[in-house]
Each structure stands twice: as C-alpha cells, then as structure tokens.
Design a protein around this motif. Structure first.
Motif, PDB file in Angstrom:
ATOM      1  N   ARG A 196      -4.814   1.928   4.149  1.00 48.07           N
ATOM      2  CA  ARG A 196      -5.803   2.623   3.342  1.00 48.07           C
ATOM      3  C   ARG A 196      -5.821   4.088   3.729  1.00 48.07           C
ATOM      4  O   ARG A 196      -5.935   4.436   4.907  1.00 48.07           O
ATOM      5  CB  ARG A 196      -7.195   2.020   3.526  1.00 48.07           C
ATOM      6  CG  ARG A 196      -8.207   2.570   2.529  1.00 48.07           C
ATOM      7  CD  ARG A 196      -9.502   1.787   2.531  1.00 48.07           C
ATOM      8  NE  ARG A 196      -9.323   0.375   2.234  1.00 48.07           N
ATOM      9  CZ  ARG A 196      -9.119  -0.109   1.017  1.00 48.07           C
ATOM     10  NH1 ARG A 196      -9.045   0.714  -0.018  1.00 48.07           N
ATOM     11  NH2 ARG A 196      -8.974  -1.410   0.820  1.00 48.07           N
ATOM     12  N   SER A 199      -8.675   8.926   1.559  1.00 49.92           N
ATOM     13  CA  SER A 199      -9.381   9.021   0.271  1.00 49.92           C
ATOM     14  C   SER A 199     -10.017   7.700  -0.135  1.00 49.92           C
ATOM     15  O   SER A 199     -10.828   7.654  -1.058  1.00 49.92           O
ATOM     16  CB  SER A 199      -8.395   9.457  -0.823  1.00 49.92           C
ATOM     17  OG  SER A 199      -7.398   8.458  -1.023  1.00 49.92           O
ATOM     18  N   LYS A 201      -8.097   5.126  -1.139  1.00 49.51           N
ATOM     19  CA  LYS A 201      -7.072   4.420  -1.908  1.00 49.51           C
ATOM     20  C   LYS A 201      -6.071   3.751  -0.976  1.00 49.51           C
ATOM     21  O   LYS A 201      -5.839   4.209   0.136  1.00 49.51           O
ATOM     22  CB  LYS A 201      -6.333   5.396  -2.836  1.00 49.51           C
ATOM     23  CG  LYS A 201      -7.208   6.020  -3.912  1.00 49.51           C
ATOM     24  CD  LYS A 201      -6.374   6.965  -4.780  1.00 49.51           C
ATOM     25  CE  LYS A 201      -7.221   7.598  -5.868  1.00 49.51           C
ATOM     26  NZ  LYS A 201      -6.433   8.533  -6.699  1.00 49.51           N
ATOM     27  N   ARG A 202      -5.462   2.672  -1.454  1.00 46.11           N
ATOM     28  CA  ARG A 202      -4.386   2.047  -0.688  1.00 46.11           C
ATOM     29  C   ARG A 202      -3.078   2.781  -0.939  1.00 46.11           C
ATOM     30  O   ARG A 202      -2.777   3.188  -2.064  1.00 46.11           O
ATOM     31  CB  ARG A 202      -4.235   0.573  -1.051  1.00 46.11           C
ATOM     32  CG  ARG A 202      -5.217  -0.341  -0.348  1.00 46.11           C
ATOM     33  CD  ARG A 202      -4.691  -1.755  -0.252  1.00 46.11           C
ATOM     34  NE  ARG A 202      -4.346  -2.285  -1.568  1.00 46.11           N
ATOM     35  CZ  ARG A 202      -5.156  -3.025  -2.304  1.00 46.11           C
ATOM     36  NH1 ARG A 202      -6.364  -3.304  -1.868  1.00 46.11           N
ATOM     37  NH2 ARG A 202      -4.773  -3.479  -3.472  1.00 46.11           N
ATOM     38  N   TYR A 203      -2.280   2.931   0.112  1.00 46.98           N
ATOM     39  CA  TYR A 203      -1.010   3.638   0.007  1.00 46.98           C
ATOM     40  C   TYR A 203       0.040   2.749  -0.657  1.00 46.98           C
ATOM     41  O   TYR A 203       0.246   1.600  -0.267  1.00 46.98           O
ATOM     42  CB  TYR A 203      -0.542   4.050   1.406  1.00 46.98           C
ATOM     43  CG  TYR A 203       0.831   4.666   1.436  1.00 46.98           C
ATOM     44  CD1 TYR A 203       1.117   5.802   0.688  1.00 46.98           C
ATOM     45  CD2 TYR A 203       1.842   4.108   2.217  1.00 46.98           C
ATOM     46  CE1 TYR A 203       2.373   6.366   0.714  1.00 46.98           C
ATOM     47  CE2 TYR A 203       3.106   4.670   2.245  1.00 46.98           C
ATOM     48  CZ  TYR A 203       3.369   5.805   1.492  1.00 46.98           C
ATOM     49  OH  TYR A 203       4.628   6.361   1.515  1.00 46.98           O
ATOM     50  N   ASP A 217       2.826  -1.498  -4.684  1.00 50.38           N
ATOM     51  CA  ASP A 217       1.545  -1.887  -4.109  1.00 50.38           C
ATOM     52  C   ASP A 217       1.782  -3.267  -3.513  1.00 50.38           C
ATOM     53  O   ASP A 217       1.656  -4.284  -4.190  1.00 50.38           O
ATOM     54  CB  ASP A 217       0.452  -1.923  -5.179  1.00 50.38           C
ATOM     55  CG  ASP A 217      -0.928  -2.199  -4.595  1.00 50.38           C
ATOM     56  OD1 ASP A 217      -1.048  -2.234  -3.357  1.00 50.38           O
ATOM     57  OD2 ASP A 217      -1.869  -2.398  -5.377  1.00 50.38           O
TER      58      ASP A 217
END
Length: 299
Positions: A196, A199, A201-203, A217
């Motif tokens: 994570r 920000s 968001k997940r990388y 993802d």
C-alpha cells in the motif's frame, strides 16, 4: 487595529500551509497549545477568523487564504534577506528542510549528511522521511528526494545513485510448494504480498521486457506499507514480494530469498535530490547540493 507580530503571522502561515496544528508546531519547534493561543490572539487582533477548525481538520477561511497568498512572498523575501547575511559571512546558516523516502534518507545519512554537517555547523538539517510524495514548495521544504522519473519538469534534479531495480522475490520453500512463475501473468495464480502506497492506493506491480510492459494488481491476503517488512514477510514464506533490490539483498545473500522473473525486472533510473528551478536558492541548500556532487560525483 493593533499590528500583529511577525512570529504570529509566520505561525498562521505554517498552520495554513500544513493544514495541521501538529505538523506546523513540529515545523516551528513550539507546542500545539502555544501555537493555538498564537492563532487565537492573531484572529482577535485582526478581528476576523482565519482558520476553520474541526476535530479532524484545519483549513483557511477565504480571509485566511487571501492573507496567506499575500504573506507567502513577504516571508520568502524576508528569508532571502536573512540568507544574504549568511552569504556575506561566508558561512551558511538557518534551517534546511528536506523531504525524502527511507531509501533516500539512508543514502544521505550514510555519505552526504556527515560531511555537510561538519562543513556547515551553523545549519540545522531537518530530514523528514514520512514516505509521502508531497509538493515540497507548498509544504515548505527546500528540497526533496524521489525517483528521477517522478520528479516534475520544473525542478532541478541531482542524482543520488546510479540506478535501481525492483525485483520479485520469494522464499525457496514457497517456490518448492507453489512452483516458479515464468511470466508476470503467472503471478495471478500465486500468493503475493501486496504493497500500500502512502496515498492509500495499492501498488500495481510493473514489469518490462524488450519493450513489452505489464502492470498487475496481484492477488494476496497480506498488504504491507514498508519495503523492509515486505522483504521480511517474503523470507518468512508468506508469498512473493516485489521490492527495490537493496531491501532484499540481505535475504538473497543468506539464501532466505530467491529472485524470480529476473528478465522482467530491468534497471531503472534511481533516486535524485530535487529543488525548485525558479526560486532563490538558500545558501544552506547550495552548500548541501555541492556536498552531494562532491561525495557522489558522476552518479
């Protein structure tokens, strides 16, 4: 109307910029209660509310935003005037604020900072490593550190390393049980340790091979927000991780991790120190940049 003090105006500007009493207090080196009292006193003197406050957020009112817009150039000019005294003395002074991720902070602390502080003893270096990509101008930093490819075009960049590589790694026992992925798409059938970003968001894992690029993802039940922890979790057998190579190196060296998909993990541009191109360069920052270039020539 009584004229407010410069300290009170600077305190307001710090709170309005950071949108946080805590961060502004840390920046100014005062307590939150003292800062709050200063703002209340300033608003009383001016007869207008400057900040909207809730239990969770702080934001400028319209009057506060207008004041901040006019204050910023005044405070910058004052900083410039004081900085010229350092240049006359021939010795940089004041506070130098740099925002960096953990990798960048480690590079600076290992080689640059010791020499800089020895050569510029009157400078107070404030190195913030929260890991968040921030607008360094808006947040009051003199410079920042991030991947070269992510630095805005209106900034000057000075390389800190020769490049880096993100690699996919897993414990030998995991690969024996689950098999070795042969392509990035194979990861979709594996257990991955996701990351994570600051920000929230997940990388998405990004791979590249001879002009072909893949962003995934990846699946996985465990998500972490620190590269050291990602490497440790992979070494413990919790799945496949994707981290900058130097975070995995200790585990690769003793055999607790193996690399996979190596031909999909090319070298990329590394970290760089960056600062605004079209602003007065404080003498402390100029000395720091010169130290970087001296300590790490040709990177």
């Amino acid at each position: 109307m009584a004229r407010p003090s410069l300290n009170d105006l600077a305190a307001f500007a710090a709170v309005a910029r950071h949108r946080s009493f805590r961060k502004a207090a840390d920046d100014l080196g005062v307590s939150r209660s003292a800062l709050s009292h200063a703002i209340i006193g300033l608003e009383a003197k001016l007869g207008v509310r400057l900040l909207n406050r809730t239990t969770r957020s702080v934001s400028p009112t319209q009057a506060g935003a207008d004041l901040l817009k006019r204050l910023d150039p005044v405070l910058r000019d004052l900083d410039y005037a004081l900085d010229t005294l350092s240049e006359v003395r021939g010795r940089p002074g004041g506070i130098l604020r740099i925002n960096a991720n953990k990798s960048g902070a480690r590079i600076l602390l290992r080689e640059v900072v010791p020499r800089f502080l020895a050569e510029c003893p009157e400078v107070e270096l404030d190195l913030v490593s929260e890991g968040q990509l921030v607008d360094i101008v808006e947040q009051g930093f003199d410079a920042g550190v991030r991947l070269l490819e992510a630095i805005p075009q209106d900034m000057v960049a000075v390389r800190l390393d020769g490049g880096t590589r993100f690699i996919a790694v897993a414990a030998p026992a995991y690969l024996r049980d689950r098999g070795r992925p042969q392509s990035p798409q194979d990861l979709l059938a594996h257990v991955c340790i996701r990351q994570r970003l600051p920000s929230g968001k997940r990388y998405r894992w990004e791979f590249s091979k001879r002009g072909s690029e893949v962003a995934l993802d990846v699946p996985g039940a465990l998500t972490l927000d620190d590269n050291d922890l990602l490497a440790e979790a992979a070494a413990a057998g919790h799945g496949i991780a994707y981290v900058p190579e130097h975070f995995a190196q200790p585990f690769l060296g003793d055999g607790r991790l193996c690399t996979i998909l190596e031909d999909w993990c090319p070298q990329i541009d590394g970290l760089a120190l960056y600062y605004p191109r079209n602003r007065h360069m404080p003498s402390a920052l100029r000395a720091f940049v010169n130290t970087v270039k001296t300590v790490r020539p040709g990177t």
